[in-house]
Motif scaffolding. Structure first.
Motif, PDB file in Angstrom:
ATOM      1  N   LYS A 192       0.540  -1.300   0.583  1.00  0.00           N
ATOM      2  CA  LYS A 192      -0.306  -0.090  -0.323  1.00  0.00           C
ATOM      3  C   LYS A 192       1.136   1.320   0.363  1.00  0.00           C
ATOM      4  CE  LYS A 192      -3.562   2.273   2.833  1.00  0.00           C
ATOM      5  NZ  LYS A 192      -4.171   2.104   4.285  1.00  0.00           N
ATOM      6  N   ALA A 193       1.623   1.077   1.085  1.00  0.00           N
ATOM      7  CA  ALA A 193       2.512   2.138   1.204  1.00  0.00           C
ATOM      8  C   ALA A 193       3.446   2.689  -0.254  1.00  0.00           C
ATOM      9  CB  ALA A 193       3.579   2.435   2.201  1.00  0.00           C
ATOM     10  N   LEU A 194       4.154   1.943  -0.826  1.00  0.00           N
ATOM     11  CA  LEU A 194       4.722   1.671  -2.306  1.00  0.00           C
ATOM     12  C   LEU A 194       4.144   2.126  -3.067  1.00  0.00           C
ATOM     13  CD1 LEU A 194       7.200  -1.465  -2.144  1.00  0.00           C
ATOM     14  CD2 LEU A 194       7.280   0.821  -2.364  1.00  0.00           C
ATOM     15  N   VAL A 195       2.840   1.606  -3.455  1.00  0.00           N
ATOM     16  CA  VAL A 195       1.995   1.870  -4.200  1.00  0.00           C
ATOM     17  C   VAL A 195       1.280   3.816  -4.034  1.00  0.00           C
ATOM     18  CG1 VAL A 195      -0.322   2.332  -5.622  1.00  0.00           C
ATOM     19  CG2 VAL A 195       0.837  -0.170  -5.165  1.00  0.00           C
ATOM     20  N   GLN A 196       1.329   3.899  -3.188  1.00  0.00           N
ATOM     21  CA  GLN A 196       1.149   5.571  -3.124  1.00  0.00           C
ATOM     22  C   GLN A 196       2.645   6.197  -3.064  1.00  0.00           C
ATOM     23  OE1 GLN A 196      -0.073   4.811   1.161  1.00  0.00           O
ATOM     24  NE2 GLN A 196      -2.174   5.068   0.846  1.00  0.00           N
ATOM     25  N   GLU A 197       3.090   5.627  -2.930  1.00  0.00           N
ATOM     26  CA  GLU A 197       5.210   6.680  -2.920  1.00  0.00           C
ATOM     27  C   GLU A 197       4.543   6.377  -4.633  1.00  0.00           C
ATOM     28  OE1 GLU A 197       8.107   4.548  -1.259  1.00  0.00           O
ATOM     29  OE2 GLU A 197       9.399   5.965  -2.029  1.00  0.00           O
ATOM     30  N   ALA A 198       4.409   5.093  -5.416  1.00  0.00           N
ATOM     31  CA  ALA A 198       4.445   5.410  -7.056  1.00  0.00           C
ATOM     32  C   ALA A 198       3.849   6.681  -7.224  1.00  0.00           C
ATOM     33  CB  ALA A 198       4.495   4.507  -7.341  1.00  0.00           C
ATOM     34  N   LEU A 199       2.678   6.973  -7.180  1.00  0.00           N
ATOM     35  CA  LEU A 199       1.329   7.499  -7.645  1.00  0.00           C
ATOM     36  C   LEU A 199       2.732   9.098  -7.197  1.00  0.00           C
ATOM     37  CD1 LEU A 199      -2.039   6.198  -6.921  1.00  0.00           C
ATOM     38  CD2 LEU A 199      -0.655   6.327  -9.005  1.00  0.00           C
ATOM     39  N   ALA A 200       2.552   9.026  -5.958  1.00  0.00           N
ATOM     40  CA  ALA A 200       3.167  10.876  -4.773  1.00  0.00           C
ATOM     41  C   ALA A 200       3.843  10.944  -6.681  1.00  0.00           C
ATOM     42  CB  ALA A 200       3.418  10.416  -3.981  1.00  0.00           C
ATOM     43  N   GLU A 201       4.640  10.152  -7.152  1.00  0.00           N
ATOM     44  CA  GLU A 201       6.254  10.396  -7.817  1.00  0.00           C
ATOM     45  C   GLU A 201       5.814   9.662  -9.168  1.00  0.00           C
ATOM     46  OE1 GLU A 201       9.804   8.255  -7.226  1.00  0.00           O
ATOM     47  OE2 GLU A 201       9.712   8.750  -5.501  1.00  0.00           O
ATOM     48  N   ASN A 202       4.435   9.947  -9.516  1.00  0.00           N
ATOM     49  CA  ASN A 202       4.145  10.331 -10.673  1.00  0.00           C
ATOM     50  C   ASN A 202       4.527   9.197 -11.674  1.00  0.00           C
ATOM     51  OD1 ASN A 202       2.629  12.928 -10.627  1.00  0.00           O
ATOM     52  ND2 ASN A 202       4.222  13.777 -11.071  1.00  0.00           N
ATOM     53  N   VAL A 234      -2.530 -14.377   1.185  1.00  0.00           N
ATOM     54  CA  VAL A 234      -1.718 -13.670   1.596  1.00  0.00           C
ATOM     55  C   VAL A 234      -1.178 -12.355   0.696  1.00  0.00           C
ATOM     56  CG1 VAL A 234      -1.486 -14.127   3.947  1.00  0.00           C
ATOM     57  CG2 VAL A 234       0.684 -14.010   2.338  1.00  0.00           C
ATOM     58  N   ALA A 235      -0.978 -12.582  -0.705  1.00  0.00           N
ATOM     59  CA  ALA A 235      -0.447 -12.415  -2.132  1.00  0.00           C
ATOM     60  C   ALA A 235      -1.515 -11.806  -2.216  1.00  0.00           C
ATOM     61  CB  ALA A 235       0.255 -12.638  -2.555  1.00  0.00           C
ATOM     62  N   ALA A 236      -2.559 -12.240  -2.677  1.00  0.00           N
ATOM     63  CA  ALA A 236      -3.617 -11.866  -2.963  1.00  0.00           C
ATOM     64  C   ALA A 236      -4.718 -10.853  -1.821  1.00  0.00           C
ATOM     65  CB  ALA A 236      -4.502 -12.665  -2.458  1.00  0.00           C
ATOM     66  N   ASN A 237      -4.103 -10.812  -1.009  1.00  0.00           N
ATOM     67  CA  ASN A 237      -4.516  -9.712  -0.002  1.00  0.00           C
ATOM     68  C   ASN A 237      -3.606  -7.986   0.166  1.00  0.00           C
ATOM     69  OD1 ASN A 237      -6.256 -10.500   1.883  1.00  0.00           O
ATOM     70  ND2 ASN A 237      -5.474 -11.774   3.722  1.00  0.00           N
ATOM     71  N   ALA A 238      -2.547  -8.766  -0.576  1.00  0.00           N
ATOM     72  CA  ALA A 238      -1.511  -7.367  -0.267  1.00  0.00           C
ATOM     73  C   ALA A 238      -1.588  -6.929  -1.842  1.00  0.00           C
ATOM     74  CB  ALA A 238       0.176  -8.070  -1.052  1.00  0.00           C
ATOM     75  N   MET A 239      -2.168  -7.894  -2.735  1.00  0.00           N
ATOM     76  CA  MET A 239      -3.201  -6.953  -4.403  1.00  0.00           C
ATOM     77  C   MET A 239      -3.892  -6.315  -3.550  1.00  0.00           C
ATOM     78  SD  MET A 239      -3.016  -8.287  -7.275  1.00  0.00           S
ATOM     79  CE  MET A 239      -2.914  -7.284  -9.116  1.00  0.00           C
ATOM     80  N   HIS A 240      -5.367  -6.476  -3.580  1.00  0.00           N
ATOM     81  CA  HIS A 240      -5.848  -5.726  -2.537  1.00  0.00           C
ATOM     82  C   HIS A 240      -6.043  -4.555  -2.324  1.00  0.00           C
ATOM     83  CE1 HIS A 240      -8.895  -9.573  -2.975  1.00  0.00           C
ATOM     84  NE2 HIS A 240      -9.094  -8.695  -3.556  1.00  0.00           N
ATOM     85  N   ALA A 241      -5.148  -4.153  -1.185  1.00  0.00           N
ATOM     86  CA  ALA A 241      -4.310  -3.272  -0.771  1.00  0.00           C
ATOM     87  C   ALA A 241      -3.310  -2.038  -1.933  1.00  0.00           C
ATOM     88  CB  ALA A 241      -3.731  -3.545   0.854  1.00  0.00           C
ATOM     89  N   GLY A 242      -3.321  -2.721  -2.254  1.00  0.00           N
ATOM     90  CA  GLY A 242      -2.006  -1.479  -3.613  1.00  0.00           C
ATOM     91  C   GLY A 242      -2.897  -1.052  -4.569  1.00  0.00           C
ATOM     92  N   MET A 243      -4.539  -2.783  -4.857  1.00  0.00           N
ATOM     93  CA  MET A 243      -5.303  -2.604  -5.880  1.00  0.00           C
ATOM     94  C   MET A 243      -6.293  -0.646  -5.475  1.00  0.00           C
ATOM     95  SD  MET A 243      -6.434  -5.660  -7.543  1.00  0.00           S
ATOM     96  CE  MET A 243      -7.983  -5.524  -7.684  1.00  0.00           C
ATOM     97  N   ASN A 244      -6.365  -0.507  -3.847  1.00  0.00           N
ATOM     98  CA  ASN A 244      -7.441   0.351  -3.460  1.00  0.00           C
ATOM     99  C   ASN A 244      -7.066   1.086  -3.455  1.00  0.00           C
ATOM    100  OD1 ASN A 244      -9.563  -1.623  -2.029  1.00  0.00           O
ATOM    101  ND2 ASN A 244      -8.829  -1.720  -0.356  1.00  0.00           N
ATOM    102  N   VAL A 245      -5.602   1.739  -3.558  1.00  0.00           N
ATOM    103  CA  VAL A 245      -5.208   3.073  -3.565  1.00  0.00           C
ATOM    104  C   VAL A 245      -5.423   3.143  -5.296  1.00  0.00           C
ATOM    105  CG1 VAL A 245      -2.333   3.749  -3.032  1.00  0.00           C
ATOM    106  CG2 VAL A 245      -2.748   2.189  -1.557  1.00  0.00           C
ATOM    107  N   LEU A 246      -5.153   2.512  -6.221  1.00  0.00           N
ATOM    108  CA  LEU A 246      -4.943   2.462  -7.411  1.00  0.00           C
ATOM    109  C   LEU A 246      -6.470   3.117  -7.922  1.00  0.00           C
ATOM    110  CD1 LEU A 246      -2.913   0.224  -9.291  1.00  0.00           C
ATOM    111  CD2 LEU A 246      -2.184   3.125  -8.964  1.00  0.00           C
ATOM    112  N   GLU A 247      -7.182   2.582  -7.145  1.00  0.00           N
ATOM    113  CA  GLU A 247      -8.665   2.439  -7.128  1.00  0.00           C
ATOM    114  C   GLU A 247      -8.996   4.043  -7.727  1.00  0.00           C
ATOM    115  OE1 GLU A 247     -11.860   0.687  -5.790  1.00  0.00           O
ATOM    116  OE2 GLU A 247     -12.989   1.186  -7.937  1.00  0.00           O
ATOM    117  N   PRO A 248      -8.687   4.742  -6.847  1.00  0.00           N
ATOM    118  CA  PRO A 248      -9.673   6.393  -7.853  1.00  0.00           C
ATOM    119  C   PRO A 248      -8.569   6.612  -9.082  1.00  0.00           C
ATOM    120  CG  PRO A 248      -8.543   6.549  -5.438  1.00  0.00           C
ATOM    121  CD  PRO A 248      -8.214   4.944  -6.486  1.00  0.00           C
TER     122      PRO A 248
END
Ligand code: B12
Length: 217
Positions: A20-30, A64-78
């Motif tokens: 989740k944190a890494l996806v947020q960071e990646a979005l912040a870095e455009n 557990v990987a699928a859970n991590a996938m969901h966490a990342g997808m939730n950040v990306l969804e918007p």
């Protein structure tokens, strides 16, 4: 390490918070959300799927990987689903009865939303009748069924039969998908559309709704 590579590796380790944190960071870095999805999250899940097939990892690790996938997808969804004001059409979407896989179904929902289609998420393990009942209740144009198991694909055929039985076959656009589903399977069971991925699903759905509204369905 490159961010996308880190997302790939932490997803396979099932570290949801980190992903989740890494996806947020990646979005912040455009970084492009589509690249984060395709080369980070999806690539990791598909490669893990191969390891699962070869008995190199167990169901628990995939879970557990699928859970991590969901966490990342939730950040990306918007970012993937920036919806316009007026919906192009409506869709009910679910994973068929007996099947608990929901990552692909959730991606289809995200992409449909992005294409301006209002979606109703029925979840997983959805009885065939429930797809149709919800479509009737919500005035949907499209019924989208997802299946990941060869043993559950049969539910899609059940849907075409049930629609016919209720005299509703022409009323709905029936779209099917999921890893074991193919174009020829879709044709054989009388579904309207199959696409191999969520991106195409959104495009096809949009075009199909426009056609339907012009009375060409
Ligand atoms: C993650 C996973 C799980 C997770 C699911 C977690 C979750 N929340 O979803 C868990 C661990 C729970 C699981 C359980 C099981 N799984 Co599993 N799983 C997978 C795995 C590794 C990845 C699936 C996935 O999410 N892929 C990523 C998504 C994005 O891809 P996708 O779903 O295909 O979706 C894309 C397209 O297909 C399309 N799409 C999807 N749906 C739709 C719908 C429409 C309308 C359209 C147009 C398009 C579309 O768009 C999506 C995005 O582009 C696959 C391996 C694989 N390569 O598929 C095995 C796999 C599907 N599982 C398998 C098996 C056997 C099982 C179990 C029976 C294992 C067991 N012994 O218990 C159970 C069954 C549980 C059940 N009743 O459903 C087999 C199926 C074999 C078969 N031929 O039937 C696979 C293929 C692994 C293998 N090679 O053996 N699994």
């Amino acid at each position: 390490m490159e961010l996308i590579q880190e997302i790939y590796e932490y997803l396979q380790l099932g570290k949801a918070k980190k992903v989740k944190a890494l996806v947020q960071e990646a979005l912040a870095e455009n970084l492009d959300p589509k690249v984060i999805l395709d080369e980070g999250l999806l690539a990791a899940m598909m490669d893990l799927g191969l390891k699962f097939k070869n008995n190199e990892v167990f169901v628990a690790e995939v879970l557990v990987a699928a859970n991590a996938m969901h966490a990342g997808m939730n950040v990306l969804e918007p970012r993937l689903s920036a919806v316009g004001a007026e919906p192009v059409g409506r869709a009910v979407v679910g994973t068929v009865q007996g099947d608990l896989h929901d990552i692909g179904k959730n991606l289809v929902i995200m992409m449909l939303k992005g294409a301006g289609i209002e979606t109703y998420d029925l979840g997983v393990d959805v009885e065939t009748a429930a797809f149709i009942d919800k479509a009737e209740e919500t005035g949907a144009d499209i019924i989208c069924m997802s299946a990941l198991l060869t043993t559950t694909m049969i539910r899609m055929e059940e849907c075409t039969a049930e629609l016919q039985k209720r005299g509703l076959r022409e009323k709905y656009i029936l779209m099917v998908g999921g890893a074991p589903v193919t174009e020829s399977f879709a044709e054989k069971i009388g579904a309207d559309y199959y696409t191999p991925d969520a991106m195409n699903a959104a495009e096809v759905a949009r075009k199909a709704v426009f056609k339907k509204k012009k009375g060409q369905h």
